[in-house]
Design a protein around this motif. Structure first.
Motif, short mmCIF file in Angstrom:
data_model
loop_
_atom_site.label_atom_id
_atom_site.label_comp_id
_atom_site.label_asym_id
_atom_site.label_seq_id
_atom_site.Cartn_x
_atom_site.Cartn_y
_atom_site.Cartn_z
N GLN A 301 0.83 -1.20 0.00
CA GLN A 301 0.00 0.00 0.00
C GLN A 301 0.87 1.25 0.00
OE1 GLN A 301 -2.53 -0.78 3.40
NE2 GLN A 301 -3.88 -2.12 2.22
N LYS A 302 0.38 2.29 -0.67
CA LYS A 302 1.18 3.50 -0.89
C LYS A 302 0.98 4.51 0.23
CE LYS A 302 1.15 2.88 -5.91
NZ LYS A 302 0.72 3.44 -7.22
N VAL A 303 2.04 5.28 0.47
CA VAL A 303 2.04 6.33 1.50
C VAL A 303 2.05 7.69 0.81
CG1 VAL A 303 3.27 7.26 3.50
CG2 VAL A 303 3.34 4.79 3.04
N TYR A 304 1.22 8.62 1.33
CA TYR A 304 1.08 9.93 0.72
C TYR A 304 1.32 11.04 1.73
CZ TYR A 304 -1.17 7.48 -3.16
OH TYR A 304 -1.43 6.65 -4.22
N HIS A 305 1.74 12.20 1.21
CA HIS A 305 1.90 13.41 2.01
C HIS A 305 1.45 14.59 1.15
CE1 HIS A 305 3.58 16.13 5.02
NE2 HIS A 305 4.13 16.82 4.02
N ASP A 306 0.46 15.33 1.65
CA ASP A 306 -0.11 16.46 0.89
C ASP A 306 -0.54 16.03 -0.51
OD1 ASP A 306 0.21 18.16 3.02
OD2 ASP A 306 2.10 19.02 2.30
#
Length: 362
Positions: A301-306
């Protein structure tokens, strides 16, 4: 499918069995959470006999290991163990391992089950300039891990010594000749994969059942229990320990994996030049993630920021200690400070999380 010498014991205890890299292994005996908490509060034992056991012996044993590993084995003392990793010529980690220095002419190490043959071939192909012999005793050695805060009490009950972390000793044992030492003994090693105090006991496979039953009786007396791969996985995740083939697979280096301490070899070793180049170019680093809601992240699963993708989950589960979803994975270095807010795409739902050091549970 391969089986360990304790396969019959697991089935006698009605363990739920699973296929782990071609080995039939116990996933759990009761529940993963119960087994996890037993190790954190009392004690638990694990069958880890599926792991490899390889001996390097000869007048060039230490010089060879200094060439094979980024860790300087020749600087270790007899009876010491160290965490390290085998590197490719590209500076990436083929597998991680525990290396044990027995004496100036004999070393043994424990590769992961899925990579034992790969590592043996790697050693054979690179040993031609060294006066060493390489022996694979994986099918003849058992390994049982005793882990937990009451492990020392358990050892006293069955007259085995407690040893300091990352040291090992041999104790006489009225059984078969231990292939690792050539003596009738057991090796007691201050190592493990749970982040708790404890030891790993290694000996001849034919003695596995005797040792297992003695340990199990003593463990149950302190409120502990046998534990399977499920608890082993959640325990190591809480403590930020890498899993070969899951968190890395010949695609990451020690600096990315937050284990730069293993690179203490000032001599020439396989992959050194490439590793130094990678170090200056690495943009991601291994970190932990703690979810703030009820979501449980999983690998891939992917991690996001803004709104921008900044990382990837490599391991994920629930933390029985925290009662929250946790994950291990990689994130851009500039966002790796503990407490940084991120989101993880958990099956289409953006789960709020915070970055942590790899050791999520102190």
């Amino acid at each position: 499918m391969k089986v360990t010498p304790l396969n019959g014991e697991h089935k006698r205890l009605n363990a739920k069995m699973t296929d782990f890299h071609g080995w039939e292994m116990p996933l759990q005996y009761t529940s993963i959470i119960e087994e996890h908490m037993a190790v954190r509060t009392h004690a638990g034992i694990f069958d880890v006999s599926h792991m490899g056991d390889i001996v390097v012996e000869g007048s060039d044993a230490l010089r060879f290991m200094d060439y094979i590993l980024p860790t300087k084995v020749s600087s270790m003392k007899d009876g010491e163990a160290a965490y390290s990793a085998f590197l490719s010529e590209r500076g990436t980690m083929i597998d991680d391992t525990i290396v044990y220095r027995m004496n100036e002419e004999k070393v043994f190490f424990v590769p992961n089950a899925a990579t034992t043959e790969k590592i043996r071939n790697h050693l054979t192909q690179t040993s031609y300039k060294f006066n060493v012999n390489i022996y694979n005793f994986s099918e003849n050695v058992f390994c049982i891990a005793l882990q937990g805060p009451e492990s020392e009490h358990v050892l006293k009950e069955i007259s085995l010594p407690q040893v300091k972390p990352f040291t090992f000793s041999s104790v006489p044992f009225d059984g078969h000749v231990n292939p690792l030492t050539g003596e009738r003994d057991l090796i007691i090693s201050g190592t493990g994969y749970t982040g708790e105090r404890g030891v790993e006991v290694l000996g001849h496979s034919d003695d596995a059942v005797t040792v297992w039953r003695s340990l199990l009786d003593a463990v149950r007396e302190v409120g502990g229990r046998p534990c399977g791969l499920g608890a082993r996985n959640t325990l190591r995740m809480e403590k930020g320990m890498l899993l070969s083939g899951t968190d890395f697979d010949d695609n990451r280096d020690p600096y990315e994996c937050s284990i730069s301490f293993i690179v203490n070899n000032d001599g020439d070793f396989i992959g050194k030049d490439a590793l130094m180049k990678r170090k200056s170019a690495d943009t991601e680093i291994f970190r932990g993630f703690v979810c703030e809601g009820r979501e449980i992240p999983r690998d891939g699963q992917k991690v996001y920021h803004d709104g921008a993708e900044v990382g990837i989950v490599t391991s994920g589960s629930i933390s029985p200690i925290l009662g929250k979803g946790i994950a291990l994975g990689f994130i851009k270095r500039e966002l790796s400070k503990p407490g940084t807010r991120v989101t993880i795409d958990v099956r289409g739902k953006m789960a709020e999380a915070r970055v942590s050091r790899p050791k999520i549970v102190p």
